[in-house]
Design an enzyme around this catalytic site. Structure first.
Site, PDB file in Angstrom:
ATOM      1  NE  ARG A  72       7.181   0.714   4.451  1.00 23.22           N
ATOM      2  CZ  ARG A  72       5.949   0.214   4.599  1.00 23.22           C
ATOM      3  NH1 ARG A  72       5.724  -1.062   4.375  1.00 23.22           N
ATOM      4  NH2 ARG A  72       4.959   0.991   4.962  1.00 23.22           N
ATOM      5  NE  ARG A 107      -1.986  -2.236   2.674  1.00 21.99           N
ATOM      6  CZ  ARG A 107      -2.274  -3.492   2.344  1.00 21.99           C
ATOM      7  NH1 ARG A 107      -3.368  -3.774   1.719  1.00 21.99           N
ATOM      8  NH2 ARG A 107      -1.458  -4.483   2.668  1.00 21.99           N
ATOM      9  CB  THR A 108       3.442   2.600   2.238  1.00 25.78           C
ATOM     10  OG1 THR A 108       2.676   2.195   3.376  1.00 25.78           O
ATOM     11  CG2 THR A 108       4.043   3.970   2.503  1.00 25.78           C
ATOM     12  CE  LYS A 148      28.630  -3.325  -9.107  1.00 22.68           C
ATOM     13  NZ  LYS A 148      28.747  -2.214 -10.059  1.00 22.68           N
ATOM     14  CG  HIS A 181       4.078   4.013   8.596  1.00 21.69           C
ATOM     15  ND1 HIS A 181       4.182   4.817   7.472  1.00 21.69           N
ATOM     16  CD2 HIS A 181       3.543   2.841   8.163  1.00 21.69           C
ATOM     17  CE1 HIS A 181       3.720   4.145   6.427  1.00 21.69           C
ATOM     18  NE2 HIS A 181       3.339   2.947   6.813  1.00 21.69           N
TER      19      HIS A 181
HETATM   20  C1  NCD Z   1       1.943  -1.069   8.077  1.00 21.60           C
HETATM   21  C2  NCD Z   1       3.439  -0.899   8.141  1.00 21.60           C
HETATM   22  O1  NCD Z   1       4.147  -1.182   7.189  1.00 21.60           O
HETATM   23  O2  NCD Z   1       3.884  -0.459   9.193  1.00 21.60           O
HETATM   24  N1  NCD Z   1       1.454  -1.164   6.799  1.00 21.60           N
HETATM   25  C3  NCD Z   1       1.196  -0.021   6.094  1.00 21.60           C
HETATM   26  O3  NCD Z   1       2.081   0.750   5.791  1.00 21.60           O
HETATM   27  N2  NCD Z   1      -0.072   0.234   5.775  1.00 21.60           N
HETATM   28  C4  NCD Z   1       1.397  -2.037   9.017  1.00 21.60           C
HETATM   29  C5  NCD Z   1       1.954  -3.409   9.088  1.00 21.60           C
HETATM   30  O4  NCD Z   1       2.846  -3.794   8.345  1.00 21.60           O
HETATM   31  O5  NCD Z   1       1.459  -4.133   9.940  1.00 21.60           O
END
Ligand code: NCD
Length: 324
Positions: free
Chosen positions: A107, A57-58, A86, A140
Site C-alpha cells: 500500500r 483492515r487491508t 539513509k 484499490h
Molecule cells: C479504504 C482505503 O484505504 O482506501 N479502506 C480500506 O482499505 N478498507 C477506505 C478509506 O480509507 O476510506
C-alpha cells in the site's frame, strides 16, 4: 494472473472464479482437517507486506489470508525504520524485498507505484508478484474484489449483481474504493451507478468517461434522499481529508448530508444492502449496525477470503482448492 495491480485485470469470468474460490476455501476451513490442509498449500512461500500508508483492515486481512494458506510474512509499515532514511530509493528498497520474499503486497500513497515496482521487478532476474493493497487516490483492486464478492453473496437469491442499481456516496473525488468498484461493476449486465456527492467531491471525469465509453448508465446526484428509495445497494465512504491542502479543514465540508442515519435509513428498500469499505466516521450511525441490511462488517470478513482466493490464484493452487 501474476501481478494484481488494477481493476482492469478482472473480467467477469475471473470475478466469478475468485468468488467461488473464496467460498470453497471458506468451506474447507470449517474443519480442523480442512484448515490444516489449507495451511500446507503455500507453506513454501513467503510474503512481504509493505504498507507505508495507514491501514488496519487491508493489512490484517492480507496477513490473515497468508496465515490461512501457510505463508510466512514480514512487514515494513514505517519507512523511518528502513534504509530509505539513509537515502535509499523506494525502488531499491522494494528490490531488496524481492531478494528475500516470493510476493510483495503493498500500500502506497503514490498512485502508480505498484505498477512501477512491478515493471522494475519484471526486468530483474528475480521477479515476484506485486499485489496492490491501495494506491494513492486511484486504485484499490482487492477492496473492489471483496465488494463484488459481498454483492454477489447479498444478491444470491435475487438474480446476482446483473440489473441492480448501486449508489456511491461521500468523497468520491478522492476515494479509491468507489472508483475501483465502479470499474468492476461494468463487468455485469445493466448495472446502473449513482454518484452521490457535493460538487466539490464528485467522482472525476476519468471514471465517467470509462462508463460513457462502455455505454453504462449512471447519474450524478447531490441529494442522498433522492437515491435511497431507488437502489439495491448503497456504498458509503468517508471524507478523505488526508489529501486536503494544509489550509482546509474537515469542517469545511457538509459530510453530514451524505450519511446514513436512523432518520433516513427507512427510505431504503427492504432488500437493499448497506456497504462501506471502512474506516467510517459519521457516515453511518452506529444504530444502523443492527439493521439486517447492513453488510459492512461482513465485507471485512469477506475480504480475508477474497484475498485467500487471490493468493491461491496468483500462486497457481486454485485447482487444488476447487477439487476438494
Ligand atoms: C479504504 C482505503 O484505504 O482506501 N479502506 C480500506 O482499505 N478498507 C477506505 C478509506 O480509507 O476510506
Amino acid at each position: 494472473m501474476y501481478h494484481c495491480l488494477d481493476t482492469s485485470q478482472f473480467d467477469r469470468r475471473l470475478l466469478e472464479e475468485i468468488s467461488e474460490l473464496a467460498d470453497a476455501a471458506r468451506f474447507i476451513s470449517k474443519s480442523k482437517e480442512g484448515a490444516d490442509w489449507l495451511s500446507g498449500l503455500l507453506s513454501h512461500k513467503r510474503a512481504m507486506l509493505y504498507f507505508v500508508q495507514p491501514s488496519t483492515r487491508t493489512y490484517l486481512s492480507f496477513l490473515s489470508a497468508c496465515q490461512i494458506l501457510g505463508m510466512q510474512t514480514a512487514d515494513v509499515r514505517d519507512t523511518s525504520t528502513s534504509s530509505e532514511v539513509k537515502g535509499e530509493t523506494e525502488l531499491d528498497t522494494v528490490r531488496t524485498f524481492s531478494s528475500y520474499y516470493d510476493a510483495i503486497i503493498m500500500r502506497h500513497y503514490k498512485a502508480n507505484f505498484a505498477r512501477e515496482i512491478a515493471d522494475m521487478l519484471d526486468k530483474t532476474n528475480r521477479p515476484v508478484p506485486v499485489i496492490n493493497g491501495g494506491a494513492g487516490k486511484d486504485q484499490h483492486p482487492t477492496q473492489a474484489l471483496l465488494d463484488i464478492y459481498t454483492l454477489r453473496k447479498s444478491f444470491e437469491q435475487r438474480g446476482g449483481i446483473d440489473h441492480k442499481k448501486i449508489a456511491f456516496v461521500g468523497d468520491l473525488m478522492r476515494g479509491r474504493t468507489a472508483r475501483s468498484l465502479s470499474r468492476l461493476l461494468t463487468r455485469f449486465e445493466n448495472v446502473k451507478q449513482y454518484f452521490v456527492a457535493p460538487d466539490f467531491l464528485q467522482i472525476d471525469s476519468g471514471v465517467l468517461s470509462v462508463l460513457d465509453r462502455l455505454g453504462i448508465s449512471y447519474e450524478l446526484v447531490d441529494d442522498i434522499h433522492k437515491v435511497l428509495p431507488e437502489v439495491d445497494a448503497v456504498y458509503l465512504t468517508r471524507l478523505q481529508d488526508e489529501w486536503d491542502d494544509q489550509d482546509k479543514t474537515a469542517g469545511h465540508y457538509f459530510i453530514e448530508n451524505y450519511a446514513l442515519t436512523m432518520e433516513n435509513v427507512g427510505l431504503l428498500r427492504q432488500h437493499a444492502v448497506i456497504m462501506h469499505p471502512l474506516p467510517r466516521r459519521q457516515e453511518i450511525s452506529y444504530e444502523v449496525d443492527s439493521d439486517p441490511r447492513a453488510v459492512y462488517w461482513r465485507q471485512v470478513r469477506n475480504g480475508m477470503w477474497a484475498r485467500v482466493a487471490l493468493l491461491a490464484k496468483i500462486f497457481g493452487v486454485e485447482q487444488e482448492i476447487k477439487q476438494v
